[in-house]
Structures are given as structure tokens and as C-alpha cells.
Scaffold this active site. Structure first.
Site, short mmCIF file in Angstrom:
data_model
loop_
_atom_site.label_atom_id
_atom_site.label_comp_id
_atom_site.label_asym_id
_atom_site.label_seq_id
_atom_site.Cartn_x
_atom_site.Cartn_y
_atom_site.Cartn_z
N ASP A 125 35.88 8.05 -15.21
CA ASP A 125 36.48 6.73 -15.26
C ASP A 125 37.39 6.71 -16.50
OD1 ASP A 125 35.19 3.40 -14.48
OD2 ASP A 125 37.22 4.14 -14.87
C1 GLC Z 1 38.90 1.07 -14.73
C2 GLC Z 1 37.73 0.92 -13.78
C3 GLC Z 1 37.80 1.80 -12.57
C4 GLC Z 1 39.26 1.96 -12.19
C5 GLC Z 1 39.91 2.79 -13.29
C6 GLC Z 1 41.39 3.03 -13.03
O1 GLC Z 1 38.46 1.01 -16.04
O2 GLC Z 1 36.43 1.06 -14.34
O3 GLC Z 1 37.02 1.18 -11.55
O4 GLC Z 1 39.38 2.62 -10.95
O5 GLC Z 1 39.72 2.21 -14.57
O6 GLC Z 1 42.08 1.82 -13.07
#
Ligand code: GLC
Length: 748
Positions: free
Chosen positions: A290
Site C-alpha cells: 500500500d
Molecule cells: C491508499 C489506500 C489504498 C489505495 C492506495 C493508492 O493509501 O490505502 O487503498 O489503493 O493508497 O491510492
């Protein structure tokens, strides 16, 4: 007769040959791709390999804390970037892909984006769609989102989010499918099939990304990014099933989570990523971190610096680095120091390259970046009609005293009051793709589109969502006094529920409930629409409003869908996928709880029973609850056996009758309880449901089959097994409204 038999035999033979051929073709193409991956890998330098494991965001749209990086486009040209996120549109993706095509090996980029509930047409937020319990509609919603995204140069969506959530203080409940592993698993599969369509390589298929692996939704205190800590049994029985269902549906990628699970951050958790996902489940796609979650292992106190974090992540099975800037900066040195092997890097790179081949990007890097196709695909009337359809199926009727609803379209005067009555932007929800001057239909517009010329519409805002001023109450009251019925639209702004939006107080914000009280005091019939991404608490409203519709955030066609239900063009059929608490003090409150040694007899904890002395145990609205304009009667439960061996099944039938005056759809729910086990078992678990459409007065049989899988659980040694004993069968139209009961014996 002989000729007919021959004909049938040859048909069977032909079908068999075709299916064998199809499987062979699939295996052949997999082998062919593996060979291409191997051949390419052999040409790559270590730096180029590491580059494939690196994902940057476009600076235009950051969905996390941005690390300034002016060299990213140069790094793309030198093959140091494998994927980008937050780049969208045929033109922009082509432009960025052209940079990658200037690299030595011309390895195409993957473009990822959070297409969570729609790309150009915004669909209801995922929790709202889950309230439809309609797997076909949910799949269709994801299918349209996938088609639109693919036409706009997007290869990969960071969805579905499949985190089970029992705590509405956690803002991300909005992105998932609620509290139940069975419903959540079915929805996870539907969403993966929707995004990936007929399979990677098709021009309208995008890669799904199942997130956040795993158990991110169990954040202690409902505080986003907080620690998660649970037994293996809870992990395997509650939080993992939707991930396995998504994998079984063919999910191309997984994303891990920000949380530490039982002391080990998900991003550096080899039990999750290697033992379970890539080992036991044999996942052959790739895992992306993430946003920044590799580097955040330093904050967790699990790594001393970004370099050690990178080592821990890749050795634990995290393949791609989203925005930690750790892999690009450190992996080459870690290889030199023999802390990360080339084999580990090769394994990760192969997973990424395989997906790029499957997506057809090596043969045609710009195949998704076609402006003509983009223009012809996005925002079509059919897509908007589909959004309106699933939106109306997502609305849950919580109360309807004296059958106030549906409203007549020829009412003389209707007052539409409240801070969300004319809101367009709040209908989009937290994770929608933002479009300049996008027009989402407000409730007021939807009603305007619906009622006849003779109906007079009045409007007053009454108050704002969050401010505590009541200065405009008098205007709202005066407006209400002129109407035959008052429709009040309350709830949250779109950015009040979502990522990093945990709240300790989930009551209706501001003075909205005071406004409802003031409107109710006029004596006019009051319909309240609660528009939110999460369950909110509104006990006074629940007790005193005449009718209540939970309308969530319904997307582009919100107002039209709400009007369809308000005026009876659609009989509401939604069922809550998550419990609505009475108070924050009782959270977590969920339907599949354990009985305890001192189960409450009166819903309170008095007399040495498990519960509170000052509040009921039960939620305000239960999992699976939702009313209809019709009444449905369940009767006649029969079982074809009253005892079975583990490998046998029981056929259950019952009768459903629509005794109301409107045609409508009921969701008949099957719950089971294992009365005694070698571990304590929940008082009920959802094991099946059937959505049944009946005309007024119509009757239909509803059938279920009980099988071994439904009776299995993890015993004290975590063996997935069954044990002999008595099981309760409970059938109803809500987890707290069981109408038919029976029992059966599971034999040794
Ligand atoms: C965010 C979220 C994740 C998302 C990623 C890209 O922090 O936790 O769910 O897909 O970053 O935007």
C-alpha cells in the site's frame, strides 16, 4: 433412436474436446508467456529488474503523503519504473507510456488507479452496493467501471477492497461489503469477475487488486492504520475468506495493508504473503504494497530504516513498492550485501512481467490508450442507467409507519429540506474519480424529475451538515408548514467517511437531528433520507420519523434512484450488510456473536448476564434488515432429512408469499448454528440467501441445500473440519427476524 444416441454422443465428445482444447490453449498460452518472461528476464540488468518493482504516483493526483520526486520521468526513460498510479486518460497514459518505450528494453508500464465504484459514471459506494445483495448487479457495476477505465488507458484498479469491518468508527467500512464473511466473499468474487471481465488481454478487462491483505478492517478502536490483533481462528474464519474468494475468482494482484497483524506489519508479513497467499493458495499474480507501507515499517518499529524495510518487504513476499522509494534506492546494495538474493528479485519481477504479457502490453503498449474509444465508451446513457438501477437496489427502507411511502406523484406540495437535499457532490462518495464540473443528480433534482406539473416543490436547507447554527430552522419550519409531506435529507459530506476518516462520534453530525425534531414538531408527515458512507447513529429520528430510507452515497444517478423509491417506481429491497449501532459504546456490535456463558435474556446485562445495564446489546438496525412496501410471509419449512453424514446434504424448502399490494423482492436468509463444538461457535452464521421477486399475492417455493462446507469450522488445532452434533436452521428476512426454525443432526 440409434441415430439420436449417436448424435448426443458426438455432441458430448465435441464439448469435451472443446473444453480440453480450451484448457490446453490456456496452458499453452501460459507456457508461452512463461517462456517470454524467462527470455526477457535473461536480458535485464539488476537495475532494470529492480525498476520493474517500483511504482510512482503522478504528481497530479496523490492518494497518500506525496514524496517530491522530480526525476520520475527520467527514471521511466531509463527503465527504473514498472508502474505508475493516478495517471488516467487515453492521452496522458499514451504520453507517459511513450517515455517507457524510450528505455533500453522498452518494457511497458502498468497504469493503476483507484476505480473503486465507477470510473467516469459513479456508482453507489461499495457498502451501498453490498446492501443490494444482488451479485449480478454488483458484478455489472464493476464490469462497467472496468470497461470505462480500460477505455481511458487504465490497466489496473486497486479494488475490490474486501476487508471485513465490524466497526463503523473506521471510515473505510464504506469501501467494503460489511461485516459478514459469507456475503463479503460472494461480493468479492463478483467484483473481481466484473473488473476482469472475460479475462486479462481483453481490451475491456482491467486487473483487479484485492486489498488490504489482510485484516486491515480489524483496526483496534476503529482507528485507521491501527494495530490489528486476533486469534488465528478469527483471521481464518472472518477476515481471510473474502480474499480467498477473490483469488478463486482469478484476481490478478493483491495489495497488502498498513496494519500490523499480531505484531507483524502486513507488508513485511511472510506468513500472510508467502505461507498463505503464494504458498497454500498458490497465487501467481503479484503483491503491491500500500502507499508507503514499506517505509512505514520504520514507524511501526519493525525496521530501522527504509533500506531494512525494503529488505524485510521483498523477503516477505511484497513484490512492488508503491511510493516508499525503498526498492529503487536500496535493493541493488542489499543484493551486494547478500541480504536479498537475485532469485528473490527475479521471482518478483517474473510475477510483474507475466501480468504485463497477459495484458498484451508488450505486443501493443498503447492498446488501452485510444482517445476515440475513450470518447465512445465513457458516460454513456446505458452506463448511467445501470448506475441508477443498482442505486435503487442499494437503498434500505428502515421504517415506514402507516405506509407513508410510497408518496403519490400528484401530491400538492412537497417540502424538500436539509443540508443534503440539493447536494450533488456528496453523492459521489470518498473514493470516486473526480471530474471537473461532473453533474451528479441531487435528491431535489430527482424529485423534480419525478413529480407531475401540479406538484409544488419547496426547499429549505435548514442547517449545514456540521455547523451547529440553528439560525435557519425557522425558515425550514415555515417551509414545512406549507407542505403535505416533508422529505428531509441528512447525513455526511462525501469526505467525512473514507480513508483516514475514523470518528469517535458517529451520531448524525451537527444539529441535523434537531432539525428533524423541529420539522416533526410541525405535525407534518416526515420522511428522512440518511445519506452516508457508514452506519450513523440517529436514535431520536429512528423513534419519531414516519419513514426512513438509508440511501448511502449513490453516485451519478443518486437523486433519480431515490425518487424511484420515494414514489414507488421501485419497491425498496435493500438489506443492511452491516449492523447499525445504538451507541458508540456498544461497538463492535455484529450479528454473528458468541453466546457466552451468561447470555443476556432481555437484551441487557442485568442479573449477571452479558450485556450493559444502560443499553441494549442489540444494534439499532441488524445485519440483513430492510423493509419493503410489501409484506412477505414465510411458511412451510421442510427438510428432506433430519440427520446426515458429513458427505450428505439436506434439501430445505419453504414458501414465500407476497401478502402486500405491491410487487417486490424479498431476500430470504438462511442462518445456521452449530449448537455445540470443540470451540465456541457463533449464535448464527449466514450460509445462504435467495432474492425472490413476487407479484402481489404471488407465492413461490424457496430452496436451500445444506452441505458439508456450511457445517465446517476450525477446531482447536485449526483443522478445517466438521463435528457431529445438532445444528439449528433459522430462516428469516433479517438476522434479527427469524421466522422458520428447525434442527438436524450431523452424524459421525
Ligand atoms: C491508499 C489506500 C489504498 C489505495 C492506495 C493508492 O493509501 O490505502 O487503498 O489503493 O493508497 O491510492
Amino acid at each position: 433412436m440409434k441415430r439420436r444416441t449417436l448424435f448426443i454422443l458426438s455432441l458430448v465428445h465435441l464439448t469435451l474436446m472443446l473444453s480440453v482444447q480450451k484448457k490446453t490453449t490456456r496452458v499453452k498460452s501460459a507456457d508461452a508467456i512463461d517462456l517470454k518472461v524467462k527470455t526477457l528476464l535473461a536480458k535485464m540488468t539488476l537495475d532494470e529488474k529492480i525498476g520493474q518493482l517500483n511504482q510512482y504516483t503522478s504528481d497530479r493526483l496523490a492518494t497518500g503523503p506525496l514524496t517530491p520526486n522530480s526525476s520520475k520521468f527520467n527514471e521511466i526513460k531509463t527503465g527504473r519504473v514498472g508502474a505508475m498510479l493516478n495517471v488516467k486518460g487515453a492521452k496522458e497514459t499514451r504520453m507517459v507510456q511513450e517515455l517507457a518505450m524510450r528505455s533500453r528494453l522498452k518494457i511497458p508500464l502498468l497504469f493503476g488507479l483507484d476505480v473503486i465504484h465507477g470510473y467516469r459514471v459513479t456508482f453507489p459506494v461499495p457498502l451501498a452496493e453490498a446492501a443490494s445483495w444482488d451479485l449480478d448487479l454488483i458484478e455489472k457495476s464493476a464490469r462497467i467501471a472496468g470497461k470505462e477505465a480500460a477505455a481511458a488507458g487504465v490497466h489496473w484498479t486497486f479494488a475490490p477492497m474486501v476487508d471485513i469491518a465490524r466497526d463503523p468508527r473506521w471510515g473505510r467500512v464504506m469501501e467494503g461489503a460489511g461485516e459478514d464473511p459469507y456475503l463479503g466473499s460472494l461480493i468479492a468474487g463478483a467484483r473481481v469477475r466484473g473488473f476482469q471481465g472475460k479475462g486479462l488481454g481483453n481490451l475491456d478487462a482491467i486487473m483487479a487488486c484485492v486489498k488490504h491483505f489482510a485484516a486491515y478492517g480489524a483496526a483496534i478502536g476503529g482507528r485507521d492504520y491501527n494495530t490489528t490483533d486476533m486469534s488465528d481462528r478469527t483471521l481464518w474464519e472472518v477476515y481471510l475468506p473474502p480474499f480467498k474468494a477473490a483469488l478463486d475468482a482469478g484476481a490478478a494482484t493483491f495489495m497488502n495493508g498498513f496494519n500490523d497483524l499480531n505484531g507483524v506489519p502486513a507488508t513485511g508479513n511472510s506468513y500472510l504473503q508467502r505461507d498463505i497467499l503464494k504458498g497454500k493458495w498458490a497465487f501467481n499474480g503479484f503483491v503491491v504494497s500500500d502507499w508507503g507501507s514499506i517505509g512505514e515499517m520504520v514507524n511501526h518499529g519493525f525496521a530501522t530504516d527504509n533500506k531494512q524495510a525494503g529488505m524485510l518487504a521483498i523477503n516477505a513476499g511484497n513484490d512492488m513498492d508503491m511510493e516508499s522509494h525503498s526498492y529503487n534506492a536500496n535493493l541493488a546494495q542489499l543484493v551486494k550485501e547478500k541480504k536479498v538474493s537475485v532469485a528473490t528479485i527475479d521471482e518478483a519481477v517474473k510475477r510483474v512481467l507475466r501480468k504485463k504479457f497477459e495484458m498484451g502490453l508488450f505486443d501493443a503498449p498503447y492498446r488501452f490508450s485510444n482517445e476515440e474509444r475513450e470518447k465512445n465508451t465513457l458516460n454513456s446513457p446505458e452506463n448511467r442507467a445501470a448506475a441508477r438501477d443498482i442505486a435503487k437496489h442499494s437503498i434500505v427502507l428502515l421504517k415506514n409507519d402507516n405506509q407513508l411511502l410510497p408518496l403519490s406523484k400528484t401530491l400538492k406540495t412537497i417540502a424538500v429540506i436539509g443540508p443534503l437535499a440539493k447536494s450533488n457532490i456528496d453523492m459521489m462518495g470518498f473514493w470516486s474519480v473526480k471530474w471537473e464540473n461532473d453533474h451528479l443528480i441531487s435528491l431535489y433534482e430527482g424529485i423534480e424529475n419525478k413529480v407531475g406539473k401540479t406538484t409544488k416543490l419547496l426547499y429549505a436547507q435548514g442547517c449545514d451538515v456540521t455547523d451547529t447554527s440553528k439560525v435557519n430552522f425557522s425558515e425550514a419550519i415555515a417551509t414545512a408548514m406549507q407542505a403535505d409531506v416533508v422529505v428531509v435529507a441528512v447525513g455526511e459530506h462525501f469526505d467525512m467517511t473514507g480513508e483516514a476518516k475514523s470518528k469517535a462520534n458517529i451520531h448524525l453530525p451537527g444539529v441535523q437531528e434537531d432539525l428533524i425534531r423541529a420539522i416533526k414538531a410541525t405535525g407534518k408527515p416526515v420522511v428522512v433520507l440518511t445519506m452516508s458512507g457508514r452506519p450513523l447513529i440517529f436514535n431520536w429520528t429512528a423513534d419519531h420519523a414516519d419513514a426512513i430510507l438509508q440511501t448511502w452515497w449513490l453516485g451519478s444517478e443518486a437523486g433519480n434512484a431515490m425518487a424511484d423509491v420515494l414514489f414507488g417506481d421501485y419497491n425498496p429491497s435493500g438489506k443492511l450488510p452491516i449492523s447499525f449501532p445504538r451507541s458508540e459504546g456498544q461497538i463492535p456490535v455484529y450479528y454473528n456473536y458468541k453466546n457466552t456463558g451468561r447470555p443476556s435474556a432481555n437484551d441487557y446485562g442485568t442479573g449477571y448476564k452479558s450485556g450493559y445495564t444502560d443499553l441494549q446489546n442489540s444494534p439499532r438496525y441488524a445485519f440483513g434488515y430492510g423493509l419493503s412496501y410489501s409484506e412477505f410471509e414465510l411458511s412451510g419449512l421442510t427438510l428432506d432429512k433430519t440427520s446426515i453424514k458429513p458427505n450428505e446434504t439436506i434439501k430445505i424448502t419453504c414458501t414465500l408469499k407476497n401478502t402486500g399490494k405491491y410487487a417486490g423482492e424479498e431476500t430470504v436468509q438462511l442462518y445456521l448454528r452449530d449448537e455445540t463444538g470443540s470451540v465456541t461457535r457463533p449464535v448464527k452464521e449466514l450460509k445462504g440467501f435467495k432474492k425472490v421477486y413476487l407479484k402481489s399475492g404471488e407465492t413461490k417455493m424457496v430452496n436451500f441445500v445444506i452441505n458439508k462446507e456450511m457445517l465446517s469450522f476450525y477446531d482447536q488445532k485449526m483443522n478445517w473440519t466438521t463435528e457431529p452434533g445438532t445444528f439449528d436452521i433459522m430462516i428469516g428476512n433479517s438476522s434479527d427476524h427469524i421466522v422458520l426454525n428447525s434442527k438436524f443432526e450431523l452424524l459421525q
